[in-house]
Motif scaffolding. Sequence first.
Motif, mmCIF file in Angstrom:
data_model
loop_
_atom_site.group_PDB
_atom_site.id
_atom_site.type_symbol
_atom_site.label_atom_id
_atom_site.label_comp_id
_atom_site.label_asym_id
_atom_site.label_seq_id
_atom_site.Cartn_x
_atom_site.Cartn_y
_atom_site.Cartn_z
ATOM 1 N N VAL A 9 0.900 -1.064 -0.064
ATOM 2 C CA VAL A 9 -0.073 0.061 0.099
ATOM 3 C C VAL A 9 0.971 1.201 0.016
ATOM 4 C CG1 VAL A 9 -1.839 1.173 1.551
ATOM 5 C CG2 VAL A 9 -1.841 -1.140 1.348
ATOM 6 N N THR A 10 0.510 2.276 -0.814
ATOM 7 C CA THR A 10 1.187 3.472 -0.776
ATOM 8 C C THR A 10 0.258 4.582 -0.146
ATOM 9 O OG1 THR A 10 2.498 3.171 -2.654
ATOM 10 C CG2 THR A 10 1.862 5.540 -2.165
ATOM 11 N N VAL A 11 0.564 5.276 0.655
ATOM 12 C CA VAL A 11 -0.232 6.346 1.273
ATOM 13 C C VAL A 11 0.395 7.509 1.057
ATOM 14 C CG1 VAL A 11 -0.974 7.478 3.559
ATOM 15 C CG2 VAL A 11 -0.837 5.061 3.330
ATOM 16 N N ILE A 12 -0.478 8.586 0.360
ATOM 17 C CA ILE A 12 0.004 9.868 -0.064
ATOM 18 C C ILE A 12 -0.748 10.633 0.738
ATOM 19 C CG2 ILE A 12 -0.049 11.779 -1.983
ATOM 20 C CD1 ILE A 12 0.496 9.599 -3.758
ATOM 21 N N GLY A 13 0.003 11.891 1.651
ATOM 22 C CA GLY A 13 -0.442 12.636 2.488
ATOM 23 C C GLY A 13 -0.324 12.282 3.867
ATOM 24 N N LEU A 14 0.292 12.884 4.574
ATOM 25 C CA LEU A 14 0.873 12.394 6.083
ATOM 26 C C LEU A 14 0.557 13.563 7.072
ATOM 27 C CD1 LEU A 14 3.981 10.574 5.224
ATOM 28 C CD2 LEU A 14 1.857 9.694 5.483
ATOM 29 N N GLY A 15 -0.601 14.151 6.992
ATOM 30 C CA GLY A 15 -1.077 14.843 7.979
ATOM 31 C C GLY A 15 -1.477 13.988 9.128
ATOM 32 N N LEU A 16 -2.204 14.358 10.083
ATOM 33 C CA LEU A 16 -2.556 13.596 11.437
ATOM 34 C C LEU A 16 -3.070 12.468 10.969
ATOM 35 C CD1 LEU A 16 -3.556 16.088 13.932
ATOM 36 C CD2 LEU A 16 -1.670 14.734 14.141
ATOM 37 N N MET A 17 -4.168 12.429 9.929
ATOM 38 C CA MET A 17 -5.006 11.227 9.520
ATOM 39 C C MET A 17 -4.218 10.430 8.678
ATOM 40 S SD MET A 17 -7.724 9.649 9.925
ATOM 41 C CE MET A 17 -9.227 10.784 10.324
ATOM 42 N N GLY A 18 -3.536 11.162 7.657
ATOM 43 C CA GLY A 18 -2.552 10.335 6.908
ATOM 44 C C GLY A 18 -1.764 9.351 7.671
ATOM 45 N N ARG A 19 -0.980 9.874 8.771
ATOM 46 C CA ARG A 19 0.012 8.942 9.539
ATOM 47 C C ARG A 19 -0.815 7.964 10.107
ATOM 48 N NH1 ARG A 19 1.978 14.424 10.376
ATOM 49 N NH2 ARG A 19 1.497 14.544 12.747
ATOM 50 N N THR A 32 4.163 -0.669 3.291
ATOM 51 C CA THR A 32 3.734 0.616 3.265
ATOM 52 C C THR A 32 4.812 1.421 2.716
ATOM 53 O OG1 THR A 32 2.228 0.060 5.024
ATOM 54 C CG2 THR A 32 2.071 2.426 4.542
ATOM 55 N N THR A 33 4.352 2.294 1.855
ATOM 56 C CA THR A 33 5.179 3.182 1.056
ATOM 57 C C THR A 33 4.534 4.527 1.302
ATOM 58 O OG1 THR A 33 6.239 1.768 -0.600
ATOM 59 C CG2 THR A 33 6.240 4.155 -0.961
ATOM 60 N N VAL A 34 5.358 5.635 1.760
ATOM 61 C CA VAL A 34 4.620 6.852 2.151
ATOM 62 C C VAL A 34 5.270 7.912 1.384
ATOM 63 C CG1 VAL A 34 3.966 6.288 4.308
ATOM 64 C CG2 VAL A 34 5.991 7.253 4.234
ATOM 65 N N TRP A 35 4.515 9.039 1.033
ATOM 66 C CA TRP A 35 5.030 10.325 0.307
ATOM 67 C C TRP A 35 4.243 11.450 0.896
ATOM 68 C CZ3 TRP A 35 3.057 14.289 -2.329
ATOM 69 C CH2 TRP A 35 4.008 15.255 -2.999
ATOM 70 N N ASN A 36 5.207 12.563 1.248
ATOM 71 C CA ASN A 36 4.326 13.814 1.412
ATOM 72 C C ASN A 36 5.249 14.873 1.099
ATOM 73 O OD1 ASN A 36 2.147 14.980 3.479
ATOM 74 N ND2 ASN A 36 4.029 15.973 4.428
ATOM 75 N N ARG A 37 4.528 16.052 1.035
ATOM 76 C CA ARG A 37 5.470 17.159 0.292
ATOM 77 C C ARG A 37 6.594 17.518 1.652
ATOM 78 N NH1 ARG A 37 3.906 19.509 -4.073
ATOM 79 N NH2 ARG A 37 1.709 19.163 -4.850
ATOM 80 N N THR A 38 6.188 17.325 2.782
ATOM 81 C CA THR A 38 7.152 17.877 3.829
ATOM 82 C C THR A 38 7.734 16.429 4.363
ATOM 83 O OG1 THR A 38 5.934 19.968 4.551
ATOM 84 C CG2 THR A 38 7.554 18.948 6.211
ATOM 85 N N ALA A 53 9.124 7.205 -0.089
ATOM 86 C CA ALA A 53 9.463 7.451 -1.411
ATOM 87 C C ALA A 53 9.869 9.056 -1.600
ATOM 88 C CB ALA A 53 8.424 7.131 -2.387
ATOM 89 N N PRO A 54 10.908 9.328 -2.625
ATOM 90 C CA PRO A 54 11.469 10.726 -2.656
ATOM 91 C C PRO A 54 10.272 11.485 -3.613
ATOM 92 C CG PRO A 54 12.567 9.140 -4.091
ATOM 93 C CD PRO A 54 11.900 8.209 -3.259
ATOM 94 N N THR A 55 9.504 10.827 -4.429
ATOM 95 C CA THR A 55 8.776 11.452 -5.264
ATOM 96 C C THR A 55 7.210 10.763 -5.325
ATOM 97 O OG1 THR A 55 8.991 10.257 -7.129
ATOM 98 C CG2 THR A 55 10.480 12.379 -6.857
ATOM 99 N N ALA A 56 6.370 11.619 -5.628
ATOM 100 C CA ALA A 56 4.866 11.097 -5.515
ATOM 101 C C ALA A 56 4.904 9.946 -6.471
ATOM 102 C CB ALA A 56 3.908 12.051 -5.810
ATOM 103 N N GLY A 57 5.585 10.176 -7.570
ATOM 104 C CA GLY A 57 5.476 8.940 -8.708
ATOM 105 C C GLY A 57 5.994 7.824 -8.449
ATOM 106 N N GLU A 58 7.032 8.027 -7.557
ATOM 107 C CA GLU A 58 7.937 6.714 -7.223
ATOM 108 C C GLU A 58 6.969 5.937 -6.028
ATOM 109 O OE1 GLU A 58 12.204 6.817 -6.344
ATOM 110 O OE2 GLU A 58 12.281 8.638 -7.282
ATOM 111 N N ALA A 59 6.255 6.918 -5.314
ATOM 112 C CA ALA A 59 5.276 6.175 -4.258
ATOM 113 C C ALA A 59 4.112 5.395 -4.967
ATOM 114 C CB ALA A 59 4.714 7.413 -3.332
#
Length: 292
Positions: A9-19, A32-38, A53-59
Amino acid sequence: MNSENTTPVTVIGLGLMGRALAGAFLRAGHPTTVWNRTAAKADALVAEGARLAPTAGEALAAGPLTVICVTDYQAMYDALGTSEPLLSGRTLINLTSGDSAQAREAARWAEGRGARYLDGAIMAVPPVIGTAEAVILASGPRADFDAHRPALEALGTASYLGTDPGLASLYDVAGLAMMWSVLNAWLQGTALLRTAGVDAATYAPFARQLAAGVADWLPGYAEQIDNGAFPAEVSALETDVRAMAHLIEESEAVGVNTELPKLIKAMADRAIAAGHGGEQYPVLIEEFSKPR
């Protein structure tokens, strides 16, 4: 766990809910692979075993299933925009809050790029994600929901609503309307009782019992609405409106705000003026269904 239950699973967005979502996937054994702008927001998850993942695409490329939980739908488009060629053949489950029109447009956008798409809504706060108390709503193609139900159930109780991708958003706001209405009614009653020295904690058990009793009326009232017939089996609207007037008068007498009961009484008055005074309370669905 078998392989069906440990889909990457990939999770994009790691605010409180994303985390919270990513943490629940990890605890359930999903790679689990994750990506967030920060990127720093992923530190604790990486320590638990997630791959950053270093980029959203790689995620996106890390597995067949991507769960998105970002600020809004535009943020989703921004995150995935440069990775559109990678969408083909993948499933997106969008748990970002928005409205039903946005959900349907997002489904068309994803499908136009070869992706499968489910729109969803989270009826829970972050601390309960991963327990049965968390309800995860989903709408879109049934086959896609069934294929990824085991992954969704790592987050909570997965509930499929139908093929229309906008249904999850509609259920979400309908649930919020219910939640706020119950809380507002309790606050109105609490404000009244405080004028007599009764504190909120003393009133709360009585209010909870009353709310549960009213909830028991819903199936019968729903049947009246769906049948379009509202026989006054318990009380007629013209009787209810007299009680509303009493609530307003009592609130005014003790110096409590009357905006909410006056709003509801105004709707009831319109229904009575339209000839529905002898019918039961659910006839107000006609007023709630009118744009104003």
